[in-house]
Design a protein around this motif. Structure first.
Motif, PDB file in Angstrom:
ATOM      1  N   VAL A   1       0.835  -1.200   0.000  1.00 19.03           N
ATOM      2  CA  VAL A   1       0.000   0.000   0.000  1.00 19.03           C
ATOM      3  C   VAL A   1       0.870   1.250   0.000  1.00 19.03           C
ATOM      4  O   VAL A   1       0.690   2.159  -0.814  1.00 19.03           O
ATOM      5  CB  VAL A   1      -0.963   0.002   1.211  1.00 19.03           C
TER       6      VAL A   1
ATOM      7  N   VAL B   1       1.218   4.101  -3.055  1.00 15.17           N
ATOM      8  CA  VAL B   1       0.966   5.541  -2.878  1.00 15.17           C
ATOM      9  C   VAL B   1       2.226   6.338  -3.184  1.00 15.17           C
ATOM     10  O   VAL B   1       2.176   7.364  -3.867  1.00 15.17           O
ATOM     11  CB  VAL B   1       0.439   5.842  -1.458  1.00 15.17           C
TER      12      VAL B   1
ATOM     13  N   ASP C   1      -9.156   5.068   3.750  1.00 16.27           N
ATOM     14  CA  ASP C   1      -8.562   6.303   3.223  1.00 16.27           C
ATOM     15  C   ASP C   1      -7.151   6.451   3.773  1.00 16.27           C
ATOM     16  O   ASP C   1      -6.911   6.193   4.960  1.00 16.27           O
ATOM     17  CB  ASP C   1      -9.390   7.524   3.640  1.00 16.27           C
TER      18      ASP C   1
ATOM     19  N   TYR D   1      -6.004   9.346  -0.636  1.00 17.44           N
ATOM     20  CA  TYR D   1      -6.529   8.344  -1.571  1.00 17.44           C
ATOM     21  C   TYR D   1      -7.477   7.398  -0.857  1.00 17.44           C
ATOM     22  O   TYR D   1      -7.324   7.128   0.337  1.00 17.44           O
ATOM     23  CB  TYR D   1      -5.388   7.498  -2.169  1.00 17.44           C
ATOM     24  N   GLU D   2      -8.451   6.905  -1.613  1.00 19.55           N
ATOM     25  CA  GLU D   2      -9.227   5.763  -1.142  1.00 19.55           C
ATOM     26  C   GLU D   2      -8.438   4.539  -1.614  1.00 19.55           C
ATOM     27  O   GLU D   2      -8.201   4.366  -2.815  1.00 19.55           O
ATOM     28  CB  GLU D   2     -10.633   5.720  -1.727  1.00 19.55           C
ATOM     29  N   VAL D   3      -7.999   3.746  -0.674  1.00 21.17           N
ATOM     30  CA  VAL D   3      -7.189   2.559  -0.973  1.00 21.17           C
ATOM     31  C   VAL D   3      -8.091   1.340  -0.869  1.00 21.17           C
ATOM     32  O   VAL D   3      -8.789   1.150   0.114  1.00 21.17           O
ATOM     33  CB  VAL D   3      -6.016   2.421   0.039  1.00 21.17           C
TER      34      VAL D   3
ATOM     35  N   LEU E   1      -6.004   2.687  -6.020  1.00 18.38           N
ATOM     36  CA  LEU E   1      -6.004   4.007  -5.389  1.00 18.38           C
ATOM     37  C   LEU E   1      -6.902   4.933  -6.179  1.00 18.38           C
ATOM     38  O   LEU E   1      -6.831   4.982  -7.398  1.00 18.38           O
ATOM     39  CB  LEU E   1      -4.598   4.587  -5.365  1.00 18.38           C
TER      40      LEU E   1
END
Length: 129
Positions: free
Chosen positions: A20, A24, A67, A71-73, A125
């Protein structure tokens, strides 16, 4: 939407949490150490454990979203059964004797245990508005 997909055949990270943060940092084109700590928004150990193999070593499938860093992950782990597992299951269903339907011959059990399937990890993302 920005998508980054990873395959466990050659994982770039040692854990889901690292995947993750790496995703990002790649999108942001920055050093991962400059991002806010992931544990500020989600329990990192719990996230890794959620997708850790079972006690028998079988991969786990699932999905989680949260979040992080603007970003919404979305993390998704999908498990595809291997051909060996499908053949063993098919062979046990094809045998019509009642006793065979309750047990799996040792050779089929060994074959099924030797290759649990392919696992695909996807980290998606989407920028928060």
């Amino acid at each position: 939407m920005i998508i980054r997909s990873l395959s466990t055949d050659s994982p770039p990270s040692d854990s889901i949490t690292e995947a993750v943060v790496d995703a990002v940092s790649d999108v942001e084109r920055c050093d991962p150490l400059t991002l806010p700590p992931l544990w500020d928004v989600i329990d990192s150990e719990a996230l890794d454990e959620l997708f850790a193999p079972t006690r028998r070593g079988h991969p786990r499938a699932g999905r989680v979203a949260f979040d992080y860093a603007g970003y919404e992950v979305r993390v998704a782990v999908d498990v595809l059964e291997s051909e060996v597992v499908r053949e063993a299951q098919s062979a046990s269903r094809d045998d019509e004797t009642p006793e065979a339907s309750r047990t799996t011959p040792a050779s089929q059990s060994e074959a099924a245990g030797s290759d649990d399937g392919d696992e695909t990890i996807s980290v998606s993302l989407e920028a928060l508005a």
